[in-house]
Motif scaffolding. Structure first.
Motif, PDB file in Angstrom:
ATOM      1  N   LEU A 149      -8.471  14.785  -3.043  1.00 29.53           N
ATOM      2  CA  LEU A 149      -7.540  14.680  -1.920  1.00 29.53           C
ATOM      3  C   LEU A 149      -6.318  13.850  -2.258  1.00 29.53           C
ATOM      4  O   LEU A 149      -5.199  14.203  -1.887  1.00 29.53           O
ATOM      5  N   ALA A 150      -6.543  12.717  -2.912  1.00 30.17           N
ATOM      6  CA  ALA A 150      -5.410  11.814  -3.184  1.00 30.17           C
ATOM      7  C   ALA A 150      -5.787  10.827  -4.272  1.00 30.17           C
ATOM      8  O   ALA A 150      -6.957  10.525  -4.473  1.00 30.17           O
ATOM      9  N   THR A 151      -4.755  10.325  -4.937  1.00 33.63           N
ATOM     10  CA  THR A 151      -4.886   9.235  -5.909  1.00 33.63           C
ATOM     11  C   THR A 151      -3.763   8.266  -5.632  1.00 33.63           C
ATOM     12  O   THR A 151      -2.619   8.675  -5.408  1.00 33.63           O
ATOM     13  N   GLY A 152      -4.092   6.975  -5.629  1.00 31.82           N
ATOM     14  CA  GLY A 152      -3.070   5.958  -5.411  1.00 31.82           C
ATOM     15  C   GLY A 152      -3.689   4.639  -5.033  1.00 31.82           C
ATOM     16  O   GLY A 152      -4.897   4.439  -5.191  1.00 31.82           O
ATOM     17  N   PRO A 153      -2.872   3.736  -4.511  1.00 34.44           N
ATOM     18  CA  PRO A 153      -3.395   2.451  -4.050  1.00 34.44           C
ATOM     19  C   PRO A 153      -4.431   2.670  -2.938  1.00 34.44           C
ATOM     20  O   PRO A 153      -4.420   3.704  -2.257  1.00 34.44           O
ATOM     21  N   LEU A 154      -5.299   1.705  -2.753  1.00 36.78           N
ATOM     22  CA  LEU A 154      -6.408   1.856  -1.821  1.00 36.78           C
ATOM     23  C   LEU A 154      -5.963   2.216  -0.406  1.00 36.78           C
ATOM     24  O   LEU A 154      -6.574   3.064   0.240  1.00 36.78           O
ATOM     25  N   ALA A 155      -4.893   1.612   0.076  1.00 40.97           N
ATOM     26  CA  ALA A 155      -4.431   1.901   1.432  1.00 40.97           C
ATOM     27  C   ALA A 155      -4.027   3.369   1.573  1.00 40.97           C
ATOM     28  O   ALA A 155      -4.350   4.022   2.574  1.00 40.97           O
ATOM     29  N   GLU A 156      -3.326   3.918   0.575  1.00 42.06           N
ATOM     30  CA  GLU A 156      -2.920   5.325   0.630  1.00 42.06           C
ATOM     31  C   GLU A 156      -4.131   6.252   0.599  1.00 42.06           C
ATOM     32  O   GLU A 156      -4.182   7.252   1.314  1.00 42.06           O
ATOM     33  N   VAL A 157      -5.098   5.915  -0.234  1.00 40.17           N
ATOM     34  CA  VAL A 157      -6.302   6.733  -0.339  1.00 40.17           C
ATOM     35  C   VAL A 157      -7.088   6.680   0.968  1.00 40.17           C
ATOM     36  O   VAL A 157      -7.601   7.692   1.449  1.00 40.17           O
ATOM     37  N   ALA A 158      -7.160   5.500   1.579  1.00 40.93           N
ATOM     38  CA  ALA A 158      -7.864   5.358   2.855  1.00 40.93           C
ATOM     39  C   ALA A 158      -7.208   6.214   3.932  1.00 40.93           C
ATOM     40  O   ALA A 158      -7.899   6.850   4.740  1.00 40.93           O
TER      41      ALA A 158
END
Length: 191
Positions: free
Chosen positions: A14-23
């Motif tokens: 779905l997504a890769t990135g900093p934890l906040a973006e992934v959440a």
């Protein structure tokens, strides 16, 4: 360097990135029927998050959340060492001949040990990074592909550092899982 995470919905990334973006990507995918798994890209290990709040509350908490403050330390008399440099005292167990050699070094045992550790880090940096990449790929594969065809053989190829064979064995896995495993395994080198 910013720590990154990757979230999977079943076999789909779905997504890769900093934890906040992934959440937030997980919050947007809420209501899907496939299991959601979040992985730390550095370690390849799954991460558990409490996502029961609204998306804005989760993002706010993950952007500013700091580790809990340590308990106030009791004031003790200042001892030897260099606390402002971050020097931490811990116990090391060595044979007497090792202590004799260390104590004979200029600056004493502590200085000699720090120099030895720094030198080992410099000379084995590439090997350490390759080992960390293999471990991360294996942790991810174990969680996401442990029941897939050729998992055992692919694991053996991964740890034998036969990355060509590894890629061949996982070629038929779902594309996002395969690509992420290869990306973790190859991290700082090309296949």
């Amino acid at each position: 360097m910013i720590e990154t995470f990757t979230v999977f919905e079943g076999a789909r990334r779905l997504a890769t990135g900093p934890l906040a973006e992934v959440a937030l990507a997980v919050k947007r995918a809420d209501g899907t029927h496939a299991p959601i798994m979040i992985f730390n890209d550095r370690t390849g290990r799954p991460v558990d998050l409490d996502l029961r709040e609204t998306g804005a509350a989760v993002a706010s908490r993950l952007h500013v959340e700091a580790p809990p403050a340590p308990e106030p330390a009791t004031v003790e008399p200042r001892g030897r060492g260099r606390p402002r440099l971050g020097v931490v005292a811990r116990e090391v167990t060595l044979l007497p001949r090792h202590w004799e050699w260390l104590n004979a070094q200029p600056g004493g045992a502590s200085v000699a040990l720090r120099k030895l550790v720094d030198e080992a880090r410099r000379t084995s940096g590439d090997k350490d990074r390759a080992r960390e990449a293999r471990d991360a790929a294996y942790h991810f594969m174990s969680a996401m592909a442990g029941n897939f065809p050729h998992f055992e053989e692919a694991s053996r190829a991964l740890f034998a550092d036969d990355l060509r064979r590894f890629a061949e064995l996982i070629a038929d896995w779902p594309a996002d899982i395969r690509d992420h495993a290869i990306g973790l395994a190859y991290r700082d080198r090309s296949p």
